[in-house]
Scaffold this motif. Structure first.
Motif, PDB file in Angstrom:
ATOM      1  N   UNK A   1       0.853  -1.173   0.000  1.00  0.00           N
ATOM      2  CA  UNK A   1       0.000   0.000   0.000  1.00  0.00           C
ATOM      3  C   UNK A   1       0.895   1.230   0.000  1.00  0.00           C
ATOM      4  N   UNK A   2       0.728   2.077  -0.976  1.00  0.00           N
ATOM      5  CA  UNK A   2       1.525   3.297  -1.002  1.00  0.00           C
ATOM      6  C   UNK A   2       0.675   4.528  -0.732  1.00  0.00           C
ATOM      7  N   UNK A   3      -0.567   4.531  -1.231  1.00  0.00           N
ATOM      8  CA  UNK A   3      -1.470   5.640  -0.927  1.00  0.00           C
ATOM      9  C   UNK A   3      -2.891   5.256  -1.327  1.00  0.00           C
ATOM     10  N   UNK A   4      -3.836   5.928  -0.701  1.00  0.00           N
ATOM     11  CA  UNK A   4      -5.245   5.767  -1.057  1.00  0.00           C
ATOM     12  C   UNK A   4      -5.954   7.066  -0.697  1.00  0.00           C
ATOM     13  N   UNK A   5      -7.153   7.238  -1.214  1.00  0.00           N
ATOM     14  CA  UNK A   5      -7.880   8.489  -0.997  1.00  0.00           C
ATOM     15  C   UNK A   5      -9.032   8.266  -0.023  1.00  0.00           C
ATOM     16  N   UNK A   6      -9.112   9.132   0.967  1.00  0.00           N
ATOM     17  CA  UNK A   6     -10.189   9.134   1.942  1.00  0.00           C
ATOM     18  C   UNK A   6     -11.447   9.685   1.276  1.00  0.00           C
ATOM     19  N   UNK A   7     -12.601   9.402   1.852  1.00  0.00           N
ATOM     20  CA  UNK A   7     -13.847   9.934   1.301  1.00  0.00           C
ATOM     21  C   UNK A   7     -13.916  11.461   1.403  1.00  0.00           C
ATOM     22  N   UNK A   8     -13.087  12.065   2.267  1.00  0.00           N
ATOM     23  CA  UNK A   8     -13.042  13.524   2.371  1.00  0.00           C
ATOM     24  C   UNK A   8     -12.196  14.145   1.258  1.00  0.00           C
ATOM     25  N   UNK A   9     -11.473  13.296   0.504  1.00  0.00           N
ATOM     26  CA  UNK A   9     -10.631  13.776  -0.584  1.00  0.00           C
ATOM     27  C   UNK A   9      -9.144  13.796  -0.260  1.00  0.00           C
ATOM     28  N   UNK A  10      -8.803  13.704   1.013  1.00  0.00           N
ATOM     29  CA  UNK A  10      -7.401  13.713   1.432  1.00  0.00           C
ATOM     30  C   UNK A  10      -6.718  12.409   1.010  1.00  0.00           C
ATOM     31  N   UNK A  11      -5.484  12.493   0.548  1.00  0.00           N
ATOM     32  CA  UNK A  11      -4.712  11.316   0.165  1.00  0.00           C
ATOM     33  C   UNK A  11      -3.898  10.851   1.371  1.00  0.00           C
TER      34      UNK A  11
ATOM     35  N   UNK B   1      -0.983   8.655   2.724  1.00  0.00           N
ATOM     36  CA  UNK B   1       0.262   8.092   2.190  1.00  0.00           C
ATOM     37  C   UNK B   1       0.848   7.050   3.149  1.00  0.00           C
ATOM     38  N   UNK B   2       1.423   6.015   2.577  1.00  0.00           N
ATOM     39  CA  UNK B   2       2.163   5.022   3.343  1.00  0.00           C
ATOM     40  C   UNK B   2       3.487   4.803   2.622  1.00  0.00           C
ATOM     41  N   UNK B   3       4.401   5.754   2.802  1.00  0.00           N
ATOM     42  CA  UNK B   3       5.657   5.718   2.060  1.00  0.00           C
ATOM     43  C   UNK B   3       6.896   5.754   2.950  1.00  0.00           C
ATOM     44  N   UNK B   4       6.710   5.527   4.258  1.00  0.00           N
ATOM     45  CA  UNK B   4       7.830   5.521   5.185  1.00  0.00           C
ATOM     46  C   UNK B   4       7.457   4.714   6.427  1.00  0.00           C
ATOM     47  N   UNK B   5       8.380   4.549   7.345  1.00  0.00           N
ATOM     48  CA  UNK B   5       8.128   3.834   8.595  1.00  0.00           C
ATOM     49  C   UNK B   5       7.756   4.819   9.699  1.00  0.00           C
ATOM     50  N   UNK B   6       7.260   4.290  10.790  1.00  0.00           N
ATOM     51  CA  UNK B   6       6.924   5.061  12.003  1.00  0.00           C
ATOM     52  C   UNK B   6       5.865   6.129  11.756  1.00  0.00           C
ATOM     53  N   UNK B   7       4.860   5.808  10.980  1.00  0.00           N
ATOM     54  CA  UNK B   7       3.773   6.753  10.729  1.00  0.00           C
ATOM     55  C   UNK B   7       2.879   6.857  11.956  1.00  0.00           C
ATOM     56  N   UNK B   8       2.530   8.064  12.329  1.00  0.00           N
ATOM     57  CA  UNK B   8       1.677   8.272  13.502  1.00  0.00           C
ATOM     58  C   UNK B   8       0.214   7.963  13.216  1.00  0.00           C
TER      59      UNK B   8
END
Length: 99
Positions: free
Chosen positions: A1-11, A13-20
């Motif tokens: 998974x690298x990215x997907x779009x939320x229903x609000x329109x915001x993208x 991202x999953x392109x690094x480690x330690x995401x909050x």
């Protein structure tokens, strides 16, 4: 998974480690099987064992919606409380900051 779009329109991202805004979960029915398998294996097999049991969860940083991935399906949930922006953040301290 690298990215997907939320229903609000915001993208998201999953392109690094330690995401909050990303976490993994293991179903309660699988938890002790996971621990048993982990105990019986070597440390170098941890990743393959955890991927077998864990599913990814993301939180949109714009609207706070929660996304749970299960196989090819994405389930989206809207939080009841508006101040739920840090649901997936770590409880541990890292570099002197509480996450």
């Amino acid at each position: 998974m690298s990215k997907f779009q939320c229903s609000c329109g915001h993208v998201v991202m999953d392109n690094t480690d330690y995401l909050s805004y990303k976490a993994r979960y293991i179903a309660d029915q699988d938890f002790y099987d996971f621990l048993d398998e982990l105990e019986e294996s070597s440390k170098d097999k941890f990743a393959s064992i955890s991927f077998k049991y864990a599913r990814d969860i993301y939180q949109c940083t714009h609207c706070n919606n929660i996304f749970i991935f299960k196989g090819d399906f994405i389930y989206e949930f809207k939080p009841v409380k508006e101040n739920s922006h840090s649901l997936l953040m770590s409880k541990k301290m890292r570099n002197g900051q509480v996450f």
